[in-house]
Motif scaffolding. Structure first.
Motif, PDB file in Angstrom:
ATOM      1  N   LEU A 109       2.667  16.426 -52.165  1.00 22.79           N
ATOM      2  CA  LEU A 109       1.997  15.176 -52.510  1.00 22.79           C
ATOM      3  C   LEU A 109       1.363  15.250 -53.897  1.00 22.79           C
ATOM      4  CD1 LEU A 109       0.313  14.517 -49.067  1.00 22.79           C
ATOM      5  CD2 LEU A 109       2.051  13.061 -50.097  1.00 22.79           C
ATOM      6  N   ALA A 112       3.870  15.241 -56.638  1.00 25.66           N
ATOM      7  CA  ALA A 112       4.438  13.911 -56.867  1.00 25.66           C
ATOM      8  C   ALA A 112       3.527  13.073 -57.756  1.00 25.66           C
ATOM      9  CB  ALA A 112       4.675  13.206 -55.537  1.00 25.66           C
ATOM     10  N   LEU A 113       2.212  13.203 -57.576  1.00 19.18           N
ATOM     11  CA  LEU A 113       1.277  12.479 -58.433  1.00 19.18           C
ATOM     12  C   LEU A 113       1.479  12.862 -59.894  1.00 19.18           C
ATOM     13  CD1 LEU A 113      -2.089  12.705 -56.440  1.00 19.18           C
ATOM     14  CD2 LEU A 113      -0.608  10.702 -56.673  1.00 19.18           C
ATOM     15  N   ALA A 121      -0.062   9.042 -53.761  1.00 18.66           N
ATOM     16  CA  ALA A 121       1.134   9.609 -53.132  1.00 18.66           C
ATOM     17  C   ALA A 121       0.958   9.462 -51.630  1.00 18.66           C
ATOM     18  CB  ALA A 121       1.319  11.072 -53.515  1.00 18.66           C
ATOM     19  N   VAL A 201       6.228  10.060 -50.319  1.00 15.72           N
ATOM     20  CA  VAL A 201       6.690  11.445 -50.287  1.00 15.72           C
ATOM     21  C   VAL A 201       7.055  11.805 -48.851  1.00 15.72           C
ATOM     22  CG1 VAL A 201       6.057  13.843 -50.754  1.00 15.72           C
ATOM     23  CG2 VAL A 201       5.181  12.015 -52.233  1.00 15.72           C
TER      24      VAL A 201
END
Length: 235
Positions: A109, A112-113, A121, A201
């Motif tokens: 997570l 992904a940010l 996320a 995600v």
């Protein structure tokens, strides 16, 4: 509210994991042991538990914040977010206390940010996996997701997943007023209103007889919709 088991000086840029908990003494120890493997700081918000949740949590969590009475998961999350922001958290992760989430998904997570330059996320079991998910829960999730898409315009695949990561900027845009289960829909509504970028995600959610007994019932969907509708009518 009181704080227990605090640690030393915090550093700007830390990621904090927020775990709201209510009467979770049976599983909170194992949940925290798993979360501790991430290396991030952990704050447990004990939402007026009447069992030993706070005492068990204090053995592992960096901080335990106690609500004197049960206010609901939304209120516990808002308390945790406010605390993490005061600690100069760069990233904030929300994580359920009932054992459904895997701490291994936290890094995914946060990554992904950073990679997507997003502020939110959102964990998605629809993109990942829902292990032993009861059919009634699957129907409830489908209805909640359809409602969220209709009312917020967000093209999400999972509306009520408690595993999510926020940047500091994203967290500061949230002001949860729905204390009970409707807070999950409220978060998505506020994300939509913020205009900030979000990504989904893939994560894994594991169901057990314990987590099912602690979670939402199908009849709760009516209460959630009513809470959200009444909130929309308020100025």
């Amino acid at each position: 509210m009181s704080k227990e088991a605090s640690s030393g000086r915090r550093r700007a840029g830390d990621a904090w994991i927020i775990i709201p908990a209510y009467n979770e003494e049976r599983v909170i120890g194992s949940v925290l042991s798993d979360a501790a493997l991430t290396g991030h700081r952990i704050v447990v918000v004990d939402d007026g538990s009447t069992d030993a949740t706070a005492d068990v949590a204090a053995q592992t969590a960096h901080v335990v914040i106690r609500h004197p009475v049960n206010l609901g998961q939304g209120a516990a999350l808002q308390t945790g977010i406010a605390f993490a922001l005061l600690q100069d958290a760069e990233f904030i992760v929300t994580f359920d206390a009932d054992g459904q989430h895997r701490a291994a998904d936290v890094a995914r997570l946060i990554d992904a940010l950073v990679a997507e330059r997003a502020d939110y996320a959102l964990g998605s079991r629809a993109l990942g996996a829902a292990v032993d998910m009861p059919r009634s829960r699957r129907l409830l999730l489908w209805a909640a997701t359809a409602f969220t898409r209709l009312t917020t315009g967000l093209n999400v695949t999972d509306a009520h997943n408690g595993l999510r990561a926020l940047t500091r900027r994203g967290a500061a845009r949230l002001n949860l007023r729905q204390n009970r289960m409707a807070h999950a829909s409220e978060i998505l509504e506020q994300i939509a209103n913020s205009g900030l970028k979000y990504v989904e995600v893939p994560v894994t959610v594991e169901y057990s007889s314990y987590s099912v007994s602690k979670g939402q019932r199908s009849s709760d969907a009516v209460d959630i919709l009513l809470d959200l509708w009444l909130r929309r009518l308020q100025p």
